[in-house]
Motif scaffolding. Sequence first.
Motif, PDB file in Angstrom:
ATOM      1  N   UNK A  55      13.743 -22.276  23.001  1.00 20.79           N
ATOM      2  CA  UNK A  55      14.482 -21.202  23.297  1.00 20.79           C
ATOM      3  C   UNK A  55      13.725 -20.232  24.079  1.00 20.79           C
ATOM      4  N   UNK A  56      14.143 -20.050  25.205  1.00 23.82           N
ATOM      5  CA  UNK A  56      13.505 -19.162  26.252  1.00 23.82           C
ATOM      6  C   UNK A  56      14.709 -18.536  26.922  1.00 23.82           C
ATOM      7  N   UNK A  57      14.693 -16.844  26.892  1.00 18.74           N
ATOM      8  CA  UNK A  57      15.570 -16.405  27.445  1.00 18.74           C
ATOM      9  C   UNK A  57      15.336 -16.008  29.039  1.00 18.74           C
ATOM     10  N   UNK A  58      16.366 -15.537  29.688  1.00 23.02           N
ATOM     11  CA  UNK A  58      16.164 -15.079  31.056  1.00 23.02           C
ATOM     12  C   UNK A  58      15.154 -13.967  31.155  1.00 23.02           C
ATOM     13  N   UNK A  59      14.765 -13.093  30.335  1.00 22.12           N
ATOM     14  CA  UNK A  59      13.993 -12.242  30.433  1.00 22.12           C
ATOM     15  C   UNK A  59      12.495 -12.814  30.302  1.00 22.12           C
ATOM     16  N   UNK A  60      12.458 -13.615  29.436  1.00 21.02           N
ATOM     17  CA  UNK A  60      11.039 -14.548  29.119  1.00 21.02           C
ATOM     18  C   UNK A  60      10.607 -15.001  30.080  1.00 21.02           C
ATOM     19  N   UNK A  61      11.752 -15.900  30.708  1.00 20.03           N
ATOM     20  CA  UNK A  61      11.350 -16.909  31.938  1.00 20.03           C
ATOM     21  C   UNK A  61      10.857 -16.040  33.215  1.00 20.03           C
ATOM     22  N   UNK A  62      11.753 -14.695  33.601  1.00 20.36           N
ATOM     23  CA  UNK A  62      11.182 -13.934  34.477  1.00 20.36           C
ATOM     24  C   UNK A  62       9.903 -13.262  34.338  1.00 20.36           C
ATOM     25  N   UNK A  63       9.359 -12.991  32.993  1.00 20.33           N
ATOM     26  CA  UNK A  63       8.257 -12.466  32.836  1.00 20.33           C
ATOM     27  C   UNK A  63       7.082 -13.638  33.257  1.00 20.33           C
ATOM     28  N   UNK A  64       7.557 -14.629  32.691  1.00 23.53           N
ATOM     29  CA  UNK A  64       6.559 -15.888  33.137  1.00 23.53           C
ATOM     30  C   UNK A  64       6.482 -15.844  34.750  1.00 23.53           C
ATOM     31  N   UNK A  65       7.380 -15.965  35.411  1.00 23.87           N
ATOM     32  CA  UNK A  65       7.332 -16.232  36.882  1.00 23.87           C
ATOM     33  C   UNK A  65       6.747 -14.919  37.586  1.00 23.87           C
ATOM     34  N   UNK A  66       7.143 -13.709  37.281  1.00 19.92           N
ATOM     35  CA  UNK A  66       6.708 -12.515  37.924  1.00 19.92           C
ATOM     36  C   UNK A  66       5.400 -11.978  37.186  1.00 19.92           C
ATOM     37  N   UNK A  67       5.178 -12.589  36.246  1.00 27.29           N
ATOM     38  CA  UNK A  67       3.610 -12.341  35.767  1.00 27.29           C
ATOM     39  C   UNK A  67       3.778 -10.763  34.886  1.00 27.29           C
TER      40      UNK A  67
END
Length: 97
Positions: free
Chosen positions: A57-69
């Motif tokens: 379970x990874x939501x969009x906000x978590x995924x964006x935080x990983x990508x954007x740092x």
Amino acid sequence: MNEQTQIELESAAFRRLLKHLDERKDVQNIDLMILAGFCRNCLSKWYMAAAEEKGVDVDYDQARELVYGMPYDEWKDKYQQKATPEQLAAFEATQKK
């Protein structure tokens, strides 16, 4: 090459891509979309989809935080610039192809 080595190399390449994008905050998402057809948000969606395939379970906000740092809203406030009319026109042209 065995599967585990391939996974490790792909993971390292993905981490390097994220590091490169982090070092090039001057490159706007719209520029990436115009030239490459994907952007940081696309990477976030792909990461989220891969997690879902694995039952993680990874939501969009978590995924964006990983990508954007950092949280997306913070990155947007610090680095995102308003798209120019030229960028918007170039983006529209790519959508017609």
